[in-house]
Write a protein that holds these residues in place. Structure first.
Motif, PDB file in Angstrom:
ATOM      1  N   VAL A  20       0.895  -5.599   8.969  1.00  0.00           N
ATOM      2  CA  VAL A  20       1.445  -5.068  10.216  1.00  0.00           C
ATOM      3  C   VAL A  20       0.385  -4.192  10.873  1.00  0.00           C
ATOM      4  O   VAL A  20      -0.310  -3.432  10.162  1.00  0.00           O
ATOM      5  CB  VAL A  20       2.704  -4.224   9.897  1.00  0.00           C
ATOM      6  CG1 VAL A  20       3.317  -3.636  11.150  1.00  0.00           C
ATOM      7  CG2 VAL A  20       3.723  -5.061   9.131  1.00  0.00           C
ATOM      8  N   TYR A  33       2.393 -12.153   6.945  1.00  0.00           N
ATOM      9  CA  TYR A  33       0.992 -12.552   7.156  1.00  0.00           C
ATOM     10  C   TYR A  33       0.038 -11.573   6.461  1.00  0.00           C
ATOM     11  O   TYR A  33       0.279 -11.177   5.332  1.00  0.00           O
ATOM     12  CB  TYR A  33       0.690 -12.690   8.652  1.00  0.00           C
ATOM     13  CG  TYR A  33       1.760 -13.465   9.391  1.00  0.00           C
ATOM     14  CD1 TYR A  33       2.147 -14.744   8.950  1.00  0.00           C
ATOM     15  CD2 TYR A  33       2.423 -12.936  10.495  1.00  0.00           C
ATOM     16  CE1 TYR A  33       3.141 -15.466   9.612  1.00  0.00           C
ATOM     17  CE2 TYR A  33       3.414 -13.653  11.161  1.00  0.00           C
ATOM     18  CZ  TYR A  33       3.769 -14.908  10.700  1.00  0.00           C
ATOM     19  OH  TYR A  33       4.746 -15.608  11.340  1.00  0.00           O
ATOM     20  N   GLU A  34      -1.006 -11.121   7.210  1.00  0.00           N
ATOM     21  CA  GLU A  34      -1.950 -10.173   6.593  1.00  0.00           C
ATOM     22  C   GLU A  34      -1.393  -8.759   6.601  1.00  0.00           C
ATOM     23  O   GLU A  34      -1.997  -7.836   6.066  1.00  0.00           O
ATOM     24  CB  GLU A  34      -3.286 -10.193   7.334  1.00  0.00           C
ATOM     25  CG  GLU A  34      -4.217 -11.308   6.912  1.00  0.00           C
ATOM     26  CD  GLU A  34      -4.414 -11.390   5.408  1.00  0.00           C
ATOM     27  OE1 GLU A  34      -4.757 -10.356   4.793  1.00  0.00           O
ATOM     28  OE2 GLU A  34      -4.211 -12.474   4.844  1.00  0.00           O
ATOM     29  N   GLN A  85       0.828  -1.219   0.000  1.00  0.00           N
ATOM     30  CA  GLN A  85       0.000   0.000   0.000  1.00  0.00           C
ATOM     31  C   GLN A  85       0.857   1.262   0.000  1.00  0.00           C
ATOM     32  O   GLN A  85       0.338   2.367   0.120  1.00  0.00           O
ATOM     33  CB  GLN A  85      -0.901  -0.008   1.236  1.00  0.00           C
ATOM     34  CG  GLN A  85      -1.819  -1.203   1.276  1.00  0.00           C
ATOM     35  CD  GLN A  85      -2.262  -1.562   2.693  1.00  0.00           C
ATOM     36  OE1 GLN A  85      -2.253  -0.716   3.575  1.00  0.00           O
ATOM     37  NE2 GLN A  85      -2.652  -2.797   2.892  1.00  0.00           N
TER      38      GLN A  85
HETATM   39  N1  SAM Z   1      -2.917  -7.579   3.436  1.00  0.00           N
HETATM   40  C1  SAM Z   1      -1.933  -6.808   2.729  1.00  0.00           C
HETATM   41  C2  SAM Z   1      -2.589  -6.091   1.578  1.00  0.00           C
HETATM   42  O1  SAM Z   1      -3.451  -6.672   0.928  1.00  0.00           O
HETATM   43  O2  SAM Z   1      -2.219  -4.937   1.288  1.00  0.00           O
HETATM   44  C3  SAM Z   1      -0.809  -7.678   2.190  1.00  0.00           C
HETATM   45  C4  SAM Z   1       0.094  -8.228   3.243  1.00  0.00           C
HETATM   46  S1  SAM Z   1       1.454  -9.117   2.550  1.00  0.00           S
HETATM   47  C5  SAM Z   1       0.805 -10.699   2.339  1.00  0.00           C
HETATM   48  C6  SAM Z   1       2.575  -9.281   3.863  1.00  0.00           C
HETATM   49  C7  SAM Z   1       3.734  -8.306   3.868  1.00  0.00           C
HETATM   50  O3  SAM Z   1       4.494  -8.458   2.688  1.00  0.00           O
HETATM   51  C8  SAM Z   1       3.380  -6.843   3.924  1.00  0.00           C
HETATM   52  O4  SAM Z   1       3.095  -6.409   5.234  1.00  0.00           O
HETATM   53  C9  SAM Z   1       4.605  -6.191   3.360  1.00  0.00           C
HETATM   54  O5  SAM Z   1       5.601  -6.000   4.350  1.00  0.00           O
HETATM   55  C10 SAM Z   1       5.116  -7.227   2.362  1.00  0.00           C
HETATM   56  N2  SAM Z   1       4.737  -6.891   0.975  1.00  0.00           N
HETATM   57  C11 SAM Z   1       3.847  -7.537   0.199  1.00  0.00           C
HETATM   58  N3  SAM Z   1       3.768  -6.995  -1.008  1.00  0.00           N
HETATM   59  C12 SAM Z   1       4.635  -5.966  -1.026  1.00  0.00           C
HETATM   60  C13 SAM Z   1       4.997  -5.009  -2.009  1.00  0.00           C
HETATM   61  N4  SAM Z   1       4.444  -5.007  -3.210  1.00  0.00           N
HETATM   62  N5  SAM Z   1       5.929  -4.088  -1.695  1.00  0.00           N
HETATM   63  C14 SAM Z   1       6.491  -4.076  -0.473  1.00  0.00           C
HETATM   64  N6  SAM Z   1       6.181  -4.961   0.504  1.00  0.00           N
HETATM   65  C15 SAM Z   1       5.273  -5.899   0.230  1.00  0.00           C
END
Ligand code: SAM
Length: 270
Positions: free
Chosen positions: A125, A122-123, A97
């Motif tokens: 932070v 996970y989901e 995001q």
């Molecule tokens: N629930 C979140 C969402 O839909 O926006 C996704 C969480 S993701 C599965 C888990 C972690 O992976 C995040 O908290 C972030 O630190 C990292 N992450 C995932 N995609 C990323 C991206 N495109 N850029 C940077 N960090 C990412």
């Protein structure tokens, strides 16, 4: 320049940060990387770093306490100081995001002497980390990874190439894809970009090496004839052609000279 990585998987970084330019920059003390295991900042028998989301829903969320405690142990400056333009430190939360990570942002972040990278899992932070602890959220692209560790490694790798002295030849990072020409020190204001001082925000031009003929595939004749002006023009034309084909969105904000516009018109006619 120092990076501090906050993660629940410290071993993840064995490998990505131990090779090539990043390794050499670390050995030359141009770069310092410290990895902090979030579980070391928990106080229960199971070293719990995550919990169920308030309000219900899928998955687990990284708890705020270990992250805040970890950053307190690092002695980072208060957030109000970190958001100032001349801040020496930055605390980054990797998140899909976040603001998009680009070559320009990498260049801007170089002004910090220390960058803390918080890797989610996970989901995600607990939102209080982005609201009250981090001074920015960075995304490496419009896709969802399973953790921030890969994103942190990408940020570090990209920025290391821009640390003065990290590349054998400093000019190589100036002429690469996405590099704004204005950042190239030798550019004179008002002068058109050339292939030797930044890509002007375009993609890089194609590169070839020996053999000159590989299985009947020759390198472009112009590259072996030694005429530097022709080579410069061919490279700029090729960069424009490749950008038009693969990333036309880069052309709009790019710094284009009158010569570029003429070349682009020719390419479009082709
Ligand atoms: N629930 C979140 C969402 O839909 O926006 C996704 C969480 S993701 C599965 C888990 C972690 O992976 C995040 O908290 C972030 O630190 C990292 N992450 C995932 N995609 C990323 C991206 N495109 N850029 C940077 N960090 C990412």
């Amino acid at each position: 320049m120092k990076f501090e990585i906050v993660t629940i998987f410290p071993d993840f970084f064995r490998g990505p940060l131990d090779y090539g330019i990043v390794r050499r920059a670390r050995e030359a003390k141009l770069l310092d990387i410290a990895i902090h295991d979030l579980r070391a900042f928990t106080h229960d028998r199971h070293c719990t770093v995550d919990d169920r989301p308030f309000g219900g829903g899928e998955g687990m969320v990284l708890k705020p306490e270990p992250i805040f405690e970890c950053l307190e142990s690092l002695g980072v400056a208060p957030r109000e100081e970190r958001v100032r333009a001349d801040a020496r430190e930055s605390v980054v939360l990797l998140s899909p995001q976040g603001q998009m990570f680009t070559q320009t942002l990498a260049q801007q972040l170089l002004r910090h002497e220390r960058i803390v990278l918080i890797c989610g899992r996970y989901e995600g932070v607990d939102e209080r980390v982005s609201e009250h602890l981090a001074d920015r959220e960075i995304s490496i692209g419009d896709f969802v990874l399973s953790g921030g560790e890969l994103a942190a490694a990408i940020v570090i790798d990209t920025m290391t190439r821009l640390v003065p002295g990290a590349l054998g030849n400093a000019a190589s990072s100036q002429q690469e894809s996405f590099t704004p020409t204005a950042d190239a020190p030798e550019r004179v204001a008002g002068e058109p970009p050339s292939s030797t001082c930044g890509s002007g925000g375009l993609l890089d031009y194609p590169h070839y090496t020996r053999p000159a003929d590989f299985r009947g595939l020759p390198v472009p004749e112009v590259l072996v004839n030694g005429n530097h002006e022709e080579i410069r023009k061919w490279r700029r034309r090729s960069a424009l052609r490749k950008t038009l084909r693969n990333r036309p969105d880069l052309l709009e904000p790019a710094v284009l000279s009158a010569e570029d516009r003429k070349l682009l018109a020719e390419i479009e006619r082709e």
